[in-house]
Design an enzyme around this catalytic site. Structure first.
Site, PDB file in Angstrom:
ATOM      1  N   HIS A  47       4.031   7.406  -2.746  1.00 59.05           N
ATOM      2  CA  HIS A  47       4.875   6.642  -1.835  1.00 59.05           C
ATOM      3  C   HIS A  47       5.637   7.524  -0.852  1.00 59.05           C
ATOM      4  CE1 HIS A  47       4.384   2.723  -3.795  1.00 59.05           C
ATOM      5  NE2 HIS A  47       4.435   3.355  -4.948  1.00 59.05           N
ATOM      6  N   GLU A 151      -0.236  -0.265 -14.504  1.00 61.18           N
ATOM      7  CA  GLU A 151       0.648  -1.006 -13.601  1.00 61.18           C
ATOM      8  C   GLU A 151       0.094  -2.362 -13.182  1.00 61.18           C
ATOM      9  OE1 GLU A 151       2.794   1.787 -10.725  1.00 61.18           O
ATOM     10  OE2 GLU A 151       0.777   2.663 -10.788  1.00 61.18           O
ATOM     11  N   ASP A 177       5.213  -2.525 -10.412  1.00 63.78           N
ATOM     12  CA  ASP A 177       3.949  -3.066  -9.927  1.00 63.78           C
ATOM     13  C   ASP A 177       3.331  -4.024 -10.936  1.00 63.78           C
ATOM     14  OD1 ASP A 177       3.984  -1.878  -7.475  1.00 63.78           O
ATOM     15  OD2 ASP A 177       2.701  -0.197  -8.022  1.00 63.78           O
TER      16      ASP A 177
END
Length: 263
Positions: A47, A151, A177
């Protein structure tokens, strides 16, 4: 120059370890975490944009504090993994793992032959060729970790096949997530998410693969200990810093000073 992987040793011995997700692209962030006494860091490149030179400095700083530096990658691309390991990363964290094939590909990318297909290089982890490369190859295969993040609902469904892959060292949860995948976005404490996380942890334990949990709330640590977990994440350093700054400012603004009197 490849250090002992203290996280891997601790997991094998059942010793508790505590880590942080690192999102701020600077070595000073690692210094703060090291001085605070943490055991490992997961440097995020999924990210966060971190240039290669800064990332290497962050890994080098972690080494100086005895922190185990893991790097979360955006995918299992072997060329990207190769450069991170050659920079000194002691483990790769794979997000969104849903199939055993993803883990198998990562193991191949992280390990030298005969366990994998990682390209040979006498860079900084190999002390630039100071020692016999054949010895370094054996040591690297023993020290480098492969970590899978579960996730998604598919990852939960396939957890038994994922944990059966040789070379997988750790399962790391990804409740945020996962909550989205289960239809309860940004509700990591929703019963469906909690049940899924518990299932993954139990199946990992049955397979003999250590499990790392994020601690959310004061009662989280005892609950995960009861499930046999010994590795814990306390969140990311940005969130911790933000909450500390907010608390400090709120406290300062709410403190009433002694009123001044006119002469």
């Amino acid at each position: 120059m490849l250090r002992d992987n203290r996280l891997k040793r601790a997991l094998n011995q059942g010793i508790e370890t505590f880590g942080l997700l690192v999102s701020m692209p600077c070595a000073a962030s690692i210094e703060l975490i090291g001085e605070a006494g943490f055991d490992f860091v997961v440097i995020d490149t999924e990210h966060v944009l971190i240039n290669p030179e800064t990332l290497e400095h962050m890994i080098r700083t972690a080494e100086s504090y005895g922190l185990t530096p893991l790097v979360r990658v955006p995918d299992a691309d072997p060329k990207r993994i190769l450069r991170l390991l050659d920079a000194g990363a002691q483990g790769i964290v794979l997000p969104q793992v849903e199939t055993p094939e993803t883990v198998q590909a990562a193991v191949q990318a992280c390990k030298y032959a005969p366990e994998g297909t990682r390209s040979l290089n006498a860079g900084r982890p190999g002390a630039f060729g100071r020692d016999a490369l054949s010895e370094y190859v054996t040591r690297a295969n023993a020290e480098i970790m492969v970590v899978a993040m579960i996730e998604t609902a598919d990852g939960v469904e396939h957890i038994d096949r994922i944990t059966a892959v040789p070379g997988l060292d750790l399962i790391l949860e990804g409740a945020a997530d996962l909550s989205q995948s289960l239809g309860v976005t940004w509700q990591p404490n929703h019963p469906r998410v909690v049940e899924a996380l518990a299932h993954v942890a139990d199946r990992a334990r049955t397979a003999g693969v250590p499990y790392c949990a994020f601690l959310r709330g004061d009662d989280a640590l005892p609950a995960w200990r009861a499930r046999g977990a010994t590795a814990f994440m306390l969140g990311d350093e940005r969130g911790i810093a933000f909450r500390a700054l907010t608390h400090a400012l709120t406290h300062a603004r709410s403190t009433q000073g002694t009123p001044r009197h006119a002469d």
